[in-house]
Design an enzyme around this catalytic site. Sequence first.
Site, short mmCIF file in Angstrom:
data_model
loop_
_atom_site.label_atom_id
_atom_site.label_comp_id
_atom_site.label_asym_id
_atom_site.label_seq_id
_atom_site.Cartn_x
_atom_site.Cartn_y
_atom_site.Cartn_z
N GLY A 31 0.79 -1.22 0.00
CA GLY A 31 0.00 0.00 0.00
C GLY A 31 0.82 1.26 0.00
O GLY A 31 0.27 2.36 0.02
N ASN A 68 -4.82 -2.64 0.08
CA ASN A 68 -4.47 -2.17 -1.26
C ASN A 68 -5.36 -2.87 -2.28
O ASN A 68 -5.41 -4.10 -2.31
CB ASN A 68 -2.99 -2.49 -1.51
CG ASN A 68 -2.47 -1.89 -2.79
OD1 ASN A 68 -3.24 -1.38 -3.61
ND2 ASN A 68 -1.17 -1.96 -2.98
N GLY A 118 8.54 -4.76 0.63
CA GLY A 118 9.45 -4.39 1.69
C GLY A 118 9.39 -5.37 2.85
O GLY A 118 8.76 -6.42 2.78
N GLU A 162 8.46 -7.36 6.05
CA GLU A 162 7.13 -7.74 6.51
C GLU A 162 7.17 -8.34 7.93
O GLU A 162 7.99 -9.20 8.22
CB GLU A 162 6.49 -8.78 5.58
CG GLU A 162 6.10 -8.22 4.22
CD GLU A 162 5.32 -9.21 3.38
OE1 GLU A 162 4.79 -8.79 2.33
OE2 GLU A 162 5.24 -10.39 3.75
#
Length: 754
Positions: A262, A320, A553, A555
């Site tokens: 997102g 997202n 990226g 997590e």
Amino acid sequence: MSAAAQNGARVRQNPFARESVSPSPASSRARPKSEHIAAPQGLSSPISSARNLAVPTHGETSHASSNSIRQRTGSVAHNQASGTFAPKFIKSEQSQRMDNPVDGIEGENDFSGKRYVWLADPDMAFIRGWVVEELGDGRLLIQCDDGSQREVHSDSVDKVNPAKFDKADDMAELTHLNEASVVHNLQTRYQSDMIYTYSGLFLVTVNPYCPLPIYTKDVMNMYKGKSREDTRPHIYAMADGAFRNLVDEGENQSILVTGESGAGKTENTKKVIQYLAAVATSNSPAAARPVKTGFSDLSQQILRANPILEAFGNAQTVRNNNSSRFGKFIRIEFTRSGQIAGAFIDWYLLEKSRVVKINSSERNYHVFYQLLRGADRRMKEAFLIDGLGTDDFLYTKEGNDRIAGVSDADEWNSLIEAFHVMGFSSEEQTSILRTVAVVLLLGNITIMKESLRADQASLTPEAITQAGKVCRLLGIPHDAFVQGLLHPKVKAGREWVEKVQTPSQVRLSLDALSKGIYERGFGDLVTRINRQLDRSGMGMDDSHFIGVLDIAGFEIFEENGFEQLCINYTNEKLQQFFNHHMFVLEQEEYAREQIEWRFIDFGKDLQPTIDLIELPNPIGIFSCLDEDSVMPKATDKSFTEKMHSLWERRTPKYRPSRLAQGFVLTHYAAEVEYSTEGWLEKNKDPLNDNITRLLAASSDRHVANLFADCADPDEEAGPVRSRVKKGLFRTVAQRHKEQLSSLMSQLHSTHPHF
């Protein structure tokens, strides 16, 4: 600043706790019709695509790392206790406060002599206030901007920058570089629609979650050929800098776009490609001459490859509406004159588990819904799904049915148009889409027990009909498929025996087959796109490339599994790459200024965690997992216990999980607790050999090609030998290590931009 901000049409509140019109996937506004990025001459028509709309729980940013603020002498570094990569010559935040107490503050002072500071706040993250009184013992009485008075210790506050630094374009220029000042600067810029901000060498982006008119052709022209100092921060400035370096220096370039789900990675990647296609077409000397080599079509094809990748690789998630569920490295080749000469796409870590399991607030991959709602009746009849909708298939009915504001039928038309632009024949399109229908039908094969007393699975009458449809579309014999599904043959010594399959085992086998078909189909699709974008046979041996990396990226979820380890391992390597590049440049600057210092390789600070994951000797996590994946009696529990015995006392980066079966790793960003449940199966990624042999011999050429590696070289020798003996068995961990090694080699050969 955009017109919207200037006219005051939209006043944003604090983006870290705001109640605005920003929509969520379930709200009335959501992912609109996907943006069609036109050819360079038509770039002014669309504004920012807003497919990925959601409500952030806090300000989400897309950047190389949230920890990657450029460090200078005297700036705030990371807490050294975290064991990350804080340079030793940069003091920790705590030590700076001890050396520089707030009573000597040089921060913002108004004409009344007030001394302003930042305080931590549980609701607003940080709140500003001024020092009313020093109470002794390091205690301060602070009058906060919200009207409250608070008594705090001087060590717990940060200095406020002078007002002239408000909305600073580059946060590395702030007098006081602390977390509160960084958040404040990003927030004030965000409220003025300035979503891009520099932080030293890299660009930080905060997702606006709505369209902004900052991607038009006129805006593009503002950045063409301009230096970073002459323009405001923008993704176009980053792209133009990479393009100018490539043309002027003849050096390969890379642009790394990372961030959490997102954060806007996919949209910014599209803007980079859009800009490069435009600037390469308009600025190239060859653009003024008649084009005979097909370059004009190539720019269009690179742009239109995106709707295809989004249809098959993107899905709606909780945060997202158009989330990329795979990583990609798009390499765009240029001639020495700056003209696009070709392109190539590498992909990583497709989330294939989504194909068979989604939660109630998400959707499967877009292409399933587009096929069911957009395909004409003739195609649906050919695919044996006529008259069926999303509620009729197990793999789609559990999640969201639609995304508000989005027409799957219109998206389908965009997909077909993109196929035509990319040069896919009607036969190729049909073959690719047929496998999508097969996956849907596989989910509808229901399993039951053969009898109340036996564990043997059997198919329901309806499932036999569904299996017949699957076999017809796949071009394989029905009886052999059912036999291989319910009574697979396995080798015991030199003999082949039939194995008893329970209903749960057959269901797992069907789900694995669905995931395997979809993943192989996706890989074949990318290969076909690369074939269309390849111009290597045109004599362009002196070409250079700009690579754009769009990858998930770091997590951390409530439950972290094997997929999170792969993603976090990737980000650990990328962070090491960033550290090396960042601090090597910084130390080169010291050399130019003739400052004496001892060279430090900051990339080594991340090496212990990387070694723990990838080393073959002493055996790391991946190697241990691969070893246990071929051991017949190994289990997830025995693998976990082996890891504890190997690493528990050997490194501070590893410790056993106290609450569940798993372990805790210390990454550069944070400690992450991993659950090892199901890791052996996920790593082996097993497919039913009895079924894959049938698929390799399919009468459908596309299906046979997808499973060509499973073909039996000697049909007359009886049942097929295992793929392990043929040397074709490679675990998921092995494949990912190889892919990541290739990616890092490419990145190290480039000049990176973050």
